[in-house]
Design an enzyme around this catalytic site. Structure first.
Site, mmCIF file in Angstrom:
data_model
loop_
_atom_site.group_PDB
_atom_site.id
_atom_site.type_symbol
_atom_site.label_atom_id
_atom_site.label_comp_id
_atom_site.label_asym_id
_atom_site.label_seq_id
_atom_site.Cartn_x
_atom_site.Cartn_y
_atom_site.Cartn_z
ATOM 1 N N ASP A 12 0.875 -1.180 0.000
ATOM 2 C CA ASP A 12 0.000 0.000 0.000
ATOM 3 C C ASP A 12 0.907 1.223 0.000
ATOM 4 O O ASP A 12 2.111 1.134 0.237
ATOM 5 C CB ASP A 12 -0.878 -0.012 1.264
ATOM 6 C CG ASP A 12 -1.789 1.210 1.361
ATOM 7 O OD1 ASP A 12 -2.398 1.581 0.338
ATOM 8 O OD2 ASP A 12 -1.898 1.803 2.446
ATOM 9 N N SER A 13 0.276 2.375 -0.225
ATOM 10 C CA SER A 13 1.033 3.621 -0.149
ATOM 11 C C SER A 13 1.459 3.910 1.290
ATOM 12 O O SER A 13 2.320 4.752 1.513
ATOM 13 C CB SER A 13 0.167 4.775 -0.645
ATOM 14 O OG SER A 13 -1.005 4.857 0.150
ATOM 15 N N CYS A 75 -4.106 -1.386 -2.201
ATOM 16 C CA CYS A 75 -4.305 0.059 -2.335
ATOM 17 C C CYS A 75 -5.127 0.261 -3.603
ATOM 18 O O CYS A 75 -4.723 -0.194 -4.684
ATOM 19 C CB CYS A 75 -2.949 0.737 -2.465
ATOM 20 S SG CYS A 75 -3.045 2.497 -2.846
ATOM 21 N N ASN A 76 -6.267 0.899 -3.440
ATOM 22 C CA ASN A 76 -7.147 1.084 -4.601
ATOM 23 C C ASN A 76 -6.507 1.984 -5.644
ATOM 24 O O ASN A 76 -6.602 1.739 -6.852
ATOM 25 C CB ASN A 76 -8.476 1.688 -4.137
ATOM 26 C CG ASN A 76 -9.267 0.735 -3.264
ATOM 27 O OD1 ASN A 76 -10.114 0.013 -3.752
ATOM 28 N ND2 ASN A 76 -8.995 0.722 -1.983
ATOM 29 N N THR A 77 -5.855 3.051 -5.169
ATOM 30 C CA THR A 77 -5.240 4.011 -6.090
ATOM 31 C C THR A 77 -4.159 3.317 -6.921
ATOM 32 O O THR A 77 -4.067 3.514 -8.140
ATOM 33 C CB THR A 77 -4.605 5.170 -5.284
ATOM 34 O OG1 THR A 77 -5.495 5.550 -4.230
ATOM 35 C CG2 THR A 77 -4.307 6.353 -6.157
ATOM 36 N N GLU A 154 -3.545 8.889 8.272
ATOM 37 C CA GLU A 154 -2.077 8.858 8.339
ATOM 38 C C GLU A 154 -1.581 9.800 9.447
ATOM 39 O O GLU A 154 -0.671 9.472 10.191
ATOM 40 C CB GLU A 154 -1.446 9.238 6.991
ATOM 41 C CG GLU A 154 -1.591 8.170 5.912
ATOM 42 C CD GLU A 154 -0.625 6.971 6.070
ATOM 43 O OE1 GLU A 154 0.457 7.113 6.654
ATOM 44 O OE2 GLU A 154 -0.991 5.877 5.589
ATOM 45 N N CYS A 202 -10.942 2.832 -0.504
ATOM 46 C CA CYS A 202 -9.581 3.180 -0.089
ATOM 47 C C CYS A 202 -9.307 2.350 1.151
ATOM 48 O O CYS A 202 -10.159 2.279 2.052
ATOM 49 C CB CYS A 202 -9.491 4.675 0.240
ATOM 50 S SG CYS A 202 -7.918 5.122 1.020
ATOM 51 N N THR A 203 -8.152 1.698 1.179
ATOM 52 C CA THR A 203 -7.909 0.751 2.271
ATOM 53 C C THR A 203 -7.636 1.450 3.607
ATOM 54 O O THR A 203 -7.532 0.790 4.635
ATOM 55 C CB THR A 203 -6.748 -0.201 1.910
ATOM 56 O OG1 THR A 203 -5.617 0.574 1.478
ATOM 57 C CG2 THR A 203 -7.158 -1.163 0.814
ATOM 58 N N HIS A 204 -7.522 2.767 3.584
ATOM 59 C CA HIS A 204 -7.426 3.503 4.854
ATOM 60 C C HIS A 204 -8.802 3.640 5.524
ATOM 61 O O HIS A 204 -8.879 3.857 6.729
ATOM 62 C CB HIS A 204 -6.891 4.919 4.620
ATOM 63 C CG HIS A 204 -5.410 4.995 4.388
ATOM 64 N ND1 HIS A 204 -4.800 4.452 3.288
ATOM 65 C CD2 HIS A 204 -4.424 5.563 5.119
ATOM 66 C CE1 HIS A 204 -3.493 4.689 3.345
ATOM 67 N NE2 HIS A 204 -3.243 5.358 4.451
HETATM 68 N N1 DGL Z 1 -4.822 3.285 0.729
HETATM 69 C C1 DGL Z 1 -4.868 3.960 -0.541
HETATM 70 C C2 DGL Z 1 -6.028 3.400 -1.362
HETATM 71 O O1 DGL Z 1 -6.565 2.348 -1.067
HETATM 72 C C3 DGL Z 1 -5.038 5.446 -0.507
HETATM 73 C C4 DGL Z 1 -4.078 6.291 0.198
HETATM 74 C C5 DGL Z 1 -3.323 7.257 -0.686
HETATM 75 O O2 DGL Z 1 -3.873 8.248 -1.196
HETATM 76 O O3 DGL Z 1 -2.133 6.995 -0.829
HETATM 77 O O4 DGL Z 1 -6.413 4.004 -2.341
#
Ligand code: DGL
Length: 309
Positions: A12-13, A75-77, A154, A202-204
């Site tokens: 993930d990011s 991470c979706n992005t 974050e 988004c996984t956050h």
């Molecule tokens: N966790 C990331 C996702 O699932 C998003 C966080 C980011 O913007 O880096 O998209």
């Protein structure tokens, strides 16, 4: 090493993908895991797709060198920007979280009106809409970009010092007026549209699920990609006969499952403290990855015009 004993690679990011990693180890407790959080370059959401695509290739190349048997882009992005390029690059299976999230949403909705809460990168890619429409073209999809929520997660987690205590007491660290009003602003575009299911794109965001549910009101279902992703991981490993075999550990042939973590953050301690909060287990092994190392695997072209083959 036999393939079944190799770890599953997850990245993930930053910290958000640990929500998926946690689900994987709880549904597949015999599996080992190697997790990368590209915290130094987080957030990915506001970055151009080409740049995120490059990061995906770099982290993917790093994980491939760790000899993982399957890769999950948690991470979706990053999934929207680079799933296809990793699938073309490697012989091992690579999966993302958008298709599983779309499946969870289509299975959950009764009104066939689905909301997608995601980063601006994921929203702009249109990936969720496409994935949902592949399953049911009649579902009406409304998307809402929510970059502020990534920052909140974050930031709160990076502050770190209070997490030990809060985690021990199982208190809700995100339950503050500031977070509630930020969530309310983000879900605004989803209100009044008959939406009965919101997918956390988004996984956050699973960390803010309660606040999101409250802000949506009513009986709205909140779904994430975690469970569906785990199901897909299990199915792929089963099909390939690569599930870790606990009997070989008992016979002394294989290893106990291990969890290893790596981050581009310069502050490994904060990553470990925040990571434990999300992952639910101590992060015993955390290593630092420098951006130079990632650059040495896949160089950064000045203009991000990346050759794909
Ligand atoms: N966790 C990331 C996702 O699932 C998003 C966080 C980011 O913007 O880096 O998209």
């Amino acid at each position: 090493m036999h393939t079944s004993d190799k770890p599953i690679g997850v990245f993930d990011s930053g910290l958000g993908g640990l929500t998926v990693a946690r689900a994987i180890v709880s549904s597949l407790p015999d599996e080992s895991l190697c997790y990368v959080g590209d915290t130094k370059r987080c957030p990915y959401g506001p970055r151009p797709q080409e740049e995120v695509r490059l990061f995906v290739r770099q982290v993917g190349a790093w994980l491939e060198r760790r000899d993982v048997k399957l890769m999950v882009i948690a991470c979706n992005t990053a999934t929207a920007a680079g799933l296809d390029v990793l699938q073309r690059s490697f012989d091992i299976p690579v999966i993302g979280v958008i298709e599983p999230g779309a499946r969870a949403a289509v299975q959950a909705t009764r009104s066939r009106r689905v909301g997608v809460l995601a980063t601006e990168g994921t929203v702009a890619s249109g990936s969720y809409e496409r994935a949902i429409h592949m399953l049911d073209a009649g579902v009406r999809v409304t998307q809402a970009p929510a970059p502020a929520l990534v920052d909140i997660v974050e930031r709160e987690l990076a502050e770190g010092s209070h997490l030990h205590q809060d985690w021990m007491r199982n208190r809700e660290i995100f339950d503050t007026p500031e977070v509630r009003s930020a969530v309310a602003r983000c879900v605004e575009p989803l209100l009044g549209k008959g939406i009965d299911t919101v997918v956390l794109g988004c996984t956050h965001f699973p960390l803010l699920a309660r606040q999101i549910r409250e802000a949506m009101g009513g009986d709205v279902r909140i779904v994430s990609s975690a469970e569906e992703t785990c199901r897909e991981v299990r199915e792929i490993l089963e099909r390939r006969e690569e599930l870790s075999n606990p009997e070989s550990v008992e016979r002394g042939v294989g290893d106990e499952p291990s969890y290893r973590f790596a981050t581009t953050s310069d502050d490994i301690t904060s990553f470990a403290v925040a990571g434990r909060f999300i992952f639910g287990h101590q992060l015993d092994s955390v290593e630092h990855i420098s951006l130079e190392e990632l650059d040495s695997l896949v160089a950064t072209p000045k203009d991000y015009q990346i050759a794909e083959d």
